[in-house]
Design a protein around this motif. Structure first.
Motif, PDB file in Angstrom:
ATOM      1  N   VAL A  55     -15.442 -13.267  12.924  1.00 54.28           N
ATOM      2  CA  VAL A  55     -14.907 -12.408  11.859  1.00 54.28           C
ATOM      3  C   VAL A  55     -13.584 -12.965  11.332  1.00 54.28           C
ATOM      4  O   VAL A  55     -13.370 -13.061  10.116  1.00 54.28           O
ATOM      5  N   LEU A  56     -12.703 -13.351  12.248  1.00 54.47           N
ATOM      6  CA  LEU A  56     -11.397 -13.858  11.829  1.00 54.47           C
ATOM      7  C   LEU A  56     -11.515 -15.206  11.125  1.00 54.47           C
ATOM      8  O   LEU A  56     -10.765 -15.484  10.181  1.00 54.47           O
ATOM      9  N   TRP A  57     -12.450 -16.038  11.546  1.00 54.73           N
ATOM     10  CA  TRP A  57     -12.707 -17.321  10.887  1.00 54.73           C
ATOM     11  C   TRP A  57     -13.160 -17.070   9.447  1.00 54.73           C
ATOM     12  O   TRP A  57     -12.729 -17.741   8.521  1.00 54.73           O
ATOM     13  N   PHE A  58     -14.034 -16.069   9.265  1.00 51.98           N
ATOM     14  CA  PHE A  58     -14.487 -15.709   7.925  1.00 51.98           C
ATOM     15  C   PHE A  58     -13.314 -15.232   7.071  1.00 51.98           C
ATOM     16  O   PHE A  58     -13.141 -15.667   5.931  1.00 51.98           O
ATOM     17  N   ILE A  59     -12.491 -14.356   7.630  1.00 51.34           N
ATOM     18  CA  ILE A  59     -11.357 -13.814   6.875  1.00 51.34           C
ATOM     19  C   ILE A  59     -10.387 -14.932   6.498  1.00 51.34           C
ATOM     20  O   ILE A  59      -9.935 -15.009   5.365  1.00 51.34           O
ATOM     21  N   GLU A  60     -10.066 -15.793   7.458  1.00 53.03           N
ATOM     22  CA  GLU A  60      -9.136 -16.902   7.197  1.00 53.03           C
ATOM     23  C   GLU A  60      -9.648 -17.816   6.089  1.00 53.03           C
ATOM     24  O   GLU A  60      -8.867 -18.350   5.314  1.00 53.03           O
ATOM     25  N   GLY A  61     -10.963 -17.999   6.025  1.00 61.65           N
ATOM     26  CA  GLY A  61     -11.542 -18.910   5.039  1.00 61.65           C
ATOM     27  C   GLY A  61     -11.922 -18.257   3.727  1.00 61.65           C
ATOM     28  O   GLY A  61     -12.399 -18.934   2.821  1.00 61.65           O
ATOM     29  N   SER A  62     -11.711 -16.957   3.614  1.00 60.87           N
ATOM     30  CA  SER A  62     -12.115 -16.240   2.404  1.00 60.87           C
ATOM     31  C   SER A  62     -11.166 -16.518   1.243  1.00 60.87           C
ATOM     32  O   SER A  62      -9.954 -16.582   1.417  1.00 60.87           O
ATOM     33  N   GLU A  63     -11.754 -16.660   0.093  1.00 62.37           N
ATOM     34  CA  GLU A  63     -10.976 -16.773  -1.145  1.00 62.37           C
ATOM     35  C   GLU A  63     -10.561 -15.378  -1.596  1.00 62.37           C
ATOM     36  O   GLU A  63     -11.137 -14.378  -1.161  1.00 62.37           O
ATOM     37  N   ASP A  64      -9.575 -15.312  -2.469  1.00 63.17           N
ATOM     38  CA  ASP A  64      -9.088 -14.023  -2.964  1.00 63.17           C
ATOM     39  C   ASP A  64     -10.200 -13.201  -3.618  1.00 63.17           C
ATOM     40  O   ASP A  64     -10.171 -11.975  -3.571  1.00 63.17           O
ATOM     41  N   GLU A  65     -11.200 -13.884  -4.194  1.00 62.90           N
ATOM     42  CA  GLU A  65     -12.304 -13.181  -4.856  1.00 62.90           C
ATOM     43  C   GLU A  65     -13.260 -12.566  -3.832  1.00 62.90           C
ATOM     44  O   GLU A  65     -13.973 -11.630  -4.136  1.00 62.90           O
ATOM     45  N   GLN A  66     -13.271 -13.105  -2.614  1.00 65.13           N
ATOM     46  CA  GLN A  66     -14.156 -12.599  -1.570  1.00 65.13           C
ATOM     47  C   GLN A  66     -13.539 -11.431  -0.813  1.00 65.13           C
ATOM     48  O   GLN A  66     -14.245 -10.515  -0.397  1.00 65.13           O
ATOM     49  N   ASP A  68      -9.729  -9.097  -0.568  1.00 62.63           N
ATOM     50  CA  ASP A  68      -8.374  -8.834  -1.036  1.00 62.63           C
ATOM     51  C   ASP A  68      -7.382  -9.390  -0.017  1.00 62.63           C
ATOM     52  O   ASP A  68      -7.478  -9.084   1.174  1.00 62.63           O
ATOM     53  N   PRO A  69      -6.431 -10.213  -0.469  1.00 66.47           N
ATOM     54  CA  PRO A  69      -5.465 -10.813   0.460  1.00 66.47           C
ATOM     55  C   PRO A  69      -4.680  -9.783   1.274  1.00 66.47           C
ATOM     56  O   PRO A  69      -4.393 -10.015   2.451  1.00 66.47           O
ATOM     57  N   ASP A  70      -4.323  -8.661   0.666  1.00 63.21           N
ATOM     58  CA  ASP A  70      -3.591  -7.617   1.394  1.00 63.21           C
ATOM     59  C   ASP A  70      -4.449  -7.029   2.515  1.00 63.21           C
ATOM     60  O   ASP A  70      -3.955  -6.760   3.615  1.00 63.21           O
ATOM     61  N   ASP A  71      -5.747  -6.834   2.243  1.00 67.16           N
ATOM     62  CA  ASP A  71      -6.655  -6.327   3.274  1.00 67.16           C
ATOM     63  C   ASP A  71      -6.820  -7.352   4.385  1.00 67.16           C
ATOM     64  O   ASP A  71      -6.869  -6.993   5.572  1.00 67.16           O
ATOM     65  N   ALA A  72      -6.893  -8.623   4.026  1.00 71.58           N
ATOM     66  CA  ALA A  72      -7.019  -9.683   5.032  1.00 71.58           C
ATOM     67  C   ALA A  72      -5.809  -9.679   5.964  1.00 71.58           C
ATOM     68  O   ALA A  72      -5.950  -9.756   7.189  1.00 71.58           O
ATOM     69  N   VAL A  73      -4.619  -9.559   5.390  1.00 76.06           N
ATOM     70  CA  VAL A  73      -3.398  -9.527   6.202  1.00 76.06           C
ATOM     71  C   VAL A  73      -3.403  -8.319   7.128  1.00 76.06           C
ATOM     72  O   VAL A  73      -3.033  -8.420   8.303  1.00 76.06           O
TER      73      VAL A  73
END
Length: 128
Positions: A55-66, A68-73
Motif C-alpha cells: 500500500v505504501l509503495w503504491f502511495i509513494e509512487g502515485s502521481e497527483d492525478e492518482q 491527492d498529495p494531502d491525503d497521501a501525506v
C-alpha cells in the motif's frame, strides 16, 4: 455479434489458489480449474507487513492525478504514528521482516524503498 466473456475468480485455501476461466473467447464455454502456489507467509504479522509495504509503495509512487498529495501525506503520517506506538519488541520484529522482504525483493527501486522503511517511518529511532 456475440459477446465472449471471461470470468475469473480466486479462492485462497492455505496458500493455494483455485482459479477458473469460463467462456473462453472464440470457443464454446470452457471451464478450467488449476491450482497454483501463492506466497505463504510465516505469520499473520509477515502477511500484514507485506500488505502495508504494498500500500505504501503504491502511495509513494502515485502521481497527483492518482491520489491527492494531502491525503497521501495523511496516510504516510498515520503509518508513522502507528508504528511509533508499537512496543520495542514489535518494532524489532517489523524491522526484521522488512529486512527479509528487502533481501528477497528483485525490483531495485522497491528494494530501496523497503530498506529505507525503518528509517523513513521512524522505526530506527525507537527500536531496541
Amino acid at each position: 455479434m456475440s459477446q465472449n466473456r471471461v470470468r475469473f475468480w480466486l479462492t485462497f485455501r492455505g496458500g493455494l489458489t483455485d482459479w477458473c476461466v469460463v467462456g473462453w473467447p472464440d470457443s464454446a464455454a470452457v471451464t478450467c480449474w488449476e491450482t497454483a502456489f501463492m506466497p505463504v507467509y510465516s505469520s499473520l504479522t509477515h502477511a500484514l507487513a507485506a500488505a502495508l509495504v504494498d500500500v505504501l509503495w503504491f502511495i509513494e509512487g502515485s502521481e497527483d492525478e492518482q491520489m491527492d498529495p494531502d491525503d497521501a501525506v495523511k496516510v504516510l503520517e498515520g503509518v508513522t504514528h502507528l508504528v511509533s506506538k508499537l512496543s520495542s519488541e514489535q518494532q524489532s520484529e517489523l524491522i526484521g521482516l522488512l529486512g527479509t522482504m528487502a533481501e528477497s525483493e528483485s525490483d531495485p527501486a522497491r528494494r530501496e524503498f523497503v530498506e529505507g522503511f525503518p528509517e523513513g517511518f521512524g522505526l530506527l529511532d525507537d527500536a531496541v
